[in-house]
Design a protein around this motif. Structure first.
Motif, PDB file in Angstrom:
ATOM      1  N   ILE A   1      -1.593 -41.653   8.638  1.00  0.00           N
ATOM      2  CA  ILE A   1      -0.299 -41.398   9.240  1.00  0.00           C
ATOM      3  C   ILE A   1      -0.454 -40.281  10.265  1.00  0.00           C
ATOM      4  O   ILE A   1      -1.092 -39.264  10.001  1.00  0.00           O
ATOM      5  CB  ILE A   1       0.736 -40.973   8.167  1.00  0.00           C
ATOM      6  CG1 ILE A   1       0.898 -42.061   7.104  1.00  0.00           C
ATOM      7  CG2 ILE A   1       2.083 -40.671   8.822  1.00  0.00           C
ATOM      8  CD1 ILE A   1       1.469 -43.360   7.608  1.00  0.00           C
ATOM      9  N   LEU A   2       0.125 -40.472  11.429  1.00  0.00           N
ATOM     10  CA  LEU A   2       0.053 -39.450  12.456  1.00  0.00           C
ATOM     11  C   LEU A   2       1.053 -38.327  12.179  1.00  0.00           C
ATOM     12  O   LEU A   2       2.204 -38.592  11.871  1.00  0.00           O
ATOM     13  CB  LEU A   2       0.368 -40.060  13.823  1.00  0.00           C
ATOM     14  CG  LEU A   2      -0.647 -41.059  14.381  1.00  0.00           C
ATOM     15  CD1 LEU A   2      -0.179 -41.572  15.728  1.00  0.00           C
ATOM     16  CD2 LEU A   2      -2.008 -40.420  14.505  1.00  0.00           C
ATOM     17  N   PHE A   3       0.565 -37.106  12.294  1.00  0.00           N
ATOM     18  CA  PHE A   3       1.447 -35.953  12.172  1.00  0.00           C
ATOM     19  C   PHE A   3       1.662 -35.375  13.560  1.00  0.00           C
ATOM     20  O   PHE A   3       0.724 -34.952  14.222  1.00  0.00           O
ATOM     21  CB  PHE A   3       0.839 -34.903  11.238  1.00  0.00           C
ATOM     22  CG  PHE A   3       1.811 -33.823  10.878  1.00  0.00           C
ATOM     23  CD1 PHE A   3       1.907 -32.682  11.658  1.00  0.00           C
ATOM     24  CD2 PHE A   3       2.647 -33.955   9.780  1.00  0.00           C
ATOM     25  CE1 PHE A   3       2.816 -31.688  11.349  1.00  0.00           C
ATOM     26  CE2 PHE A   3       3.554 -32.963   9.470  1.00  0.00           C
ATOM     27  CZ  PHE A   3       3.645 -31.817  10.239  1.00  0.00           C
ATOM     28  N   GLU A   4       2.916 -35.375  13.996  1.00  0.00           N
ATOM     29  CA  GLU A   4       3.247 -34.961  15.359  1.00  0.00           C
ATOM     30  C   GLU A   4       3.438 -33.453  15.462  1.00  0.00           C
ATOM     31  O   GLU A   4       4.105 -32.838  14.630  1.00  0.00           O
ATOM     32  CB  GLU A   4       4.528 -35.665  15.805  1.00  0.00           C
ATOM     33  CG  GLU A   4       5.014 -35.254  17.182  1.00  0.00           C
ATOM     34  CD  GLU A   4       6.335 -35.900  17.549  1.00  0.00           C
ATOM     35  OE1 GLU A   4       6.882 -35.535  18.598  1.00  0.00           O
ATOM     36  OE2 GLU A   4       6.817 -36.758  16.797  1.00  0.00           O
ATOM     37  N   ILE A   5       2.841 -32.872  16.479  1.00  0.00           N
ATOM     38  CA  ILE A   5       3.167 -31.509  16.880  1.00  0.00           C
ATOM     39  C   ILE A   5       4.097 -31.653  18.069  1.00  0.00           C
ATOM     40  O   ILE A   5       3.658 -31.932  19.185  1.00  0.00           O
ATOM     41  CB  ILE A   5       1.913 -30.716  17.257  1.00  0.00           C
ATOM     42  CG1 ILE A   5       0.939 -30.686  16.081  1.00  0.00           C
ATOM     43  CG2 ILE A   5       2.291 -29.297  17.674  1.00  0.00           C
ATOM     44  CD1 ILE A   5      -0.362 -29.996  16.395  1.00  0.00           C
ATOM     45  N   PRO A   6       5.402 -31.523  17.862  1.00  0.00           N
ATOM     46  CA  PRO A   6       6.380 -31.868  18.903  1.00  0.00           C
ATOM     47  C   PRO A   6       6.384 -30.877  20.057  1.00  0.00           C
ATOM     48  O   PRO A   6       5.870 -29.760  19.946  1.00  0.00           O
ATOM     49  CB  PRO A   6       7.710 -31.844  18.145  1.00  0.00           C
ATOM     50  CG  PRO A   6       7.475 -30.934  16.999  1.00  0.00           C
ATOM     51  CD  PRO A   6       6.029 -31.057  16.628  1.00  0.00           C
ATOM     52  N   PRO A   7       6.987 -31.256  21.191  1.00  0.00           N
ATOM     53  CA  PRO A   7       7.013 -30.400  22.386  1.00  0.00           C
ATOM     54  C   PRO A   7       8.018 -29.256  22.306  1.00  0.00           C
ATOM     55  O   PRO A   7       8.094 -28.445  23.218  1.00  0.00           O
ATOM     56  CB  PRO A   7       7.379 -31.383  23.499  1.00  0.00           C
ATOM     57  CG  PRO A   7       8.183 -32.424  22.808  1.00  0.00           C
ATOM     58  CD  PRO A   7       7.581 -32.574  21.437  1.00  0.00           C
ATOM     59  N   LEU A   8       8.818 -29.200  21.251  1.00  0.00           N
ATOM     60  CA  LEU A   8       9.813 -28.148  21.108  1.00  0.00           C
ATOM     61  C   LEU A   8       9.114 -26.792  21.005  1.00  0.00           C
ATOM     62  O   LEU A   8       8.339 -26.550  20.088  1.00  0.00           O
ATOM     63  CB  LEU A   8      10.659 -28.402  19.857  1.00  0.00           C
ATOM     64  CG  LEU A   8      11.764 -27.394  19.543  1.00  0.00           C
ATOM     65  CD1 LEU A   8      12.840 -27.445  20.620  1.00  0.00           C
ATOM     66  CD2 LEU A   8      12.364 -27.690  18.174  1.00  0.00           C
ATOM     67  N   SER A   9       9.396 -25.899  21.939  1.00  0.00           N
ATOM     68  CA  SER A   9       8.734 -24.595  21.959  1.00  0.00           C
ATOM     69  C   SER A   9       9.442 -23.619  21.023  1.00  0.00           C
ATOM     70  O   SER A   9      10.600 -23.822  20.628  1.00  0.00           O
ATOM     71  CB  SER A   9       8.702 -24.022  23.373  1.00  0.00           C
ATOM     72  OG  SER A   9       9.992 -23.549  23.746  1.00  0.00           O
ATOM     73  N   ASP A  10       8.752 -22.536  20.688  1.00  0.00           N
ATOM     74  CA  ASP A  10       9.321 -21.518  19.811  1.00  0.00           C
ATOM     75  C   ASP A  10      10.520 -20.818  20.443  1.00  0.00           C
ATOM     76  O   ASP A  10      11.332 -20.216  19.746  1.00  0.00           O
ATOM     77  CB  ASP A  10       8.262 -20.471  19.456  1.00  0.00           C
ATOM     78  CG  ASP A  10       7.147 -21.052  18.608  1.00  0.00           C
ATOM     79  OD1 ASP A  10       7.407 -22.084  17.945  1.00  0.00           O
ATOM     80  OD2 ASP A  10       6.033 -20.494  18.601  1.00  0.00           O
ATOM     81  N   LYS A  11      10.626 -20.897  21.764  1.00  0.00           N
ATOM     82  CA  LYS A  11      11.699 -20.199  22.475  1.00  0.00           C
ATOM     83  C   LYS A  11      12.891 -21.100  22.778  1.00  0.00           C
ATOM     84  O   LYS A  11      13.848 -20.659  23.427  1.00  0.00           O
ATOM     85  CB  LYS A  11      11.154 -19.599  23.769  1.00  0.00           C
ATOM     86  CG  LYS A  11      10.127 -18.498  23.530  1.00  0.00           C
ATOM     87  CD  LYS A  11       9.705 -17.846  24.834  1.00  0.00           C
ATOM     88  CE  LYS A  11       8.718 -16.717  24.576  1.00  0.00           C
ATOM     89  NZ  LYS A  11       8.310 -16.039  25.836  1.00  0.00           N
ATOM     90  N   ASP A  12      12.835 -22.348  22.323  1.00  0.00           N
ATOM     91  CA  ASP A  12      13.929 -23.289  22.575  1.00  0.00           C
ATOM     92  C   ASP A  12      14.600 -23.691  21.266  1.00  0.00           C
ATOM     93  O   ASP A  12      13.950 -23.814  20.228  1.00  0.00           O
ATOM     94  CB  ASP A  12      13.417 -24.540  23.286  1.00  0.00           C
ATOM     95  CG  ASP A  12      13.072 -24.262  24.746  1.00  0.00           C
ATOM     96  OD1 ASP A  12      13.826 -23.522  25.379  1.00  0.00           O
ATOM     97  OD2 ASP A  12      12.043 -24.788  25.220  1.00  0.00           O
ATOM     98  N   VAL A  13      15.908 -23.930  21.350  1.00  0.00           N
ATOM     99  CA  VAL A  13      16.669 -24.385  20.194  1.00  0.00           C
ATOM    100  C   VAL A  13      16.534 -25.891  20.014  1.00  0.00           C
ATOM    101  O   VAL A  13      16.455 -26.392  18.895  1.00  0.00           O
ATOM    102  CB  VAL A  13      18.150 -23.987  20.346  1.00  0.00           C
ATOM    103  CG1 VAL A  13      19.001 -24.590  19.228  1.00  0.00           C
ATOM    104  CG2 VAL A  13      18.284 -22.470  20.340  1.00  0.00           C
TER     105      VAL A  13
END
Length: 313
Positions: free
Chosen positions: A25-37
């Protein structure tokens, strides 16, 4: 130890997890940055070929023009209508696949967000956020919304795409969540046994029943045994459980068994007959019949769905 393979697709990073037990199963590291809600993206697709994956962030996924696509969320496999909107909280495996969809211009809007950023822990227990918090709890197993609810939030999704002010988008998104939280026709997709996220009911007696089933699902469970547990007659128990949960006891037991069986089909290479017997089914044909009746797919095809080769970019 899993073998981790870094790969890239959909502007995201993934780790492909290849377990010794033959799960992939692929585990995604999403593009949501630590500085974004939140992170919002719109795509127009000719086909859906993105593999089954999971991630730790929450995701609201809208599909327009996707009639005939197959939606997989946990151990739920369904063919979707023209409009589809699903909320997923936490690491539940999911994907939309081409199925019999013939539209070559499918629209998809995905919003990824961190729960504690949108709804800080200090606010989650406040009365004004109660409906949203309950919805988020249900969405740990995947939550699909009704067509009327989708039509109510669709203009707000459009506004989010057009709005350049980040704070305005947060307000719009909170309005979307508040609207969806009041959709009485929303429906949980994956079973708790598969997603390992069982929602606890308010009733302690119902909790006792569910815990007993979870501890004994692989055994021969009798209604009289459960009735003694909570000092009821079998008839009273059956009526009580149906009233509190909306489903008969025997159906709940069957769904728990099927959920555990689905997880074993994905995570292990054990034979289907071995899985059937280990999950409380008395024979293979009965297991195959009940699995297809509930899941809409045979155990063999369900395993193939998760095990099939993936195209990685």
């Amino acid at each position: 130890m899993p073998v981790l393979t870094l790969c890239r697709d959909r502007h995201c990073l993934f780790f492909e997890i290849d377990y010794a037990m033959n799960s992939s199963i692929l585990f995604e590291i999403p593009p949501l940055s630590d500085k974004d809600v939140l992170y919002i993206v719109e795509r127009y697709k000719r086909e859906f070929s993105f593999p089954i994956h999971k991630h730790n962030v929450c995701e609201l996924n809208f599909v327009y023009g996707g009639e005939g696509l197959n939606r997989i969320v946990g151990d739920s496999t369904e063919t979707i209508p023209n409009l589809d909107l699903v909320l997923i909280v936490g690491p539940v495996e999911h994907a939309w696949e081409q199925g019999v969809c013939t539209n070559d211009n499918i629209r998809e809007i995905s919003i990824q967000f961190e729960l504690n950023s949108i709804l800080p822990p200090s606010l989650q227990d406040k009365n004004q956020y109660l409906a949203i918090r309950r919805m988020m709890e249900k969405a740990k197993k995947g939550l699909v919304f009704s067509q009327p609810a989708i039509m109510r939030v669709f203009p707000l999704l459009e506004q989010m795409l057009e709005t350049k002010e980040n704070f305005d988008n947060i307000l719009l998104f909170l309005t979307i969540l508040n609207t969806l939280a009041r959709d009485e026709s929303s429906r949980i997709l994956s079973s708790g046994a598969f997603s390992q996220q069982e929602t606890k009911p308010d009733s302690r007696r119902v909790q006792k029943i569910m815990q007993y089933v979870e501890n004994h699902y692989f055994e021969d469970i009798r209604l009289s045994d459960i009735a003694r547990l909570i000092n009821m007659t079998p008839v009273s128990l059956a009526r009580f459980f149906q009233r509190m949960t909306g489903q008969p006891v025997f159906m709940y037991v069957k769904n728990v068994r099927l959920g555990h069986a689905s997880r074993l089909l994905v995570d292990t290479s054990r034979s289907i007959s071995e899985i059937a017997y280990s999950c409380g089914f008395n024979n293979l044909s009965n297991f195959n019949r009940q699995f297809k009746a509930v899941k809409g797919i045979t155990p063999k095809d369900f395993r193939r769905l998760y095990k099939k080769n993936k195209m990685l970019i």
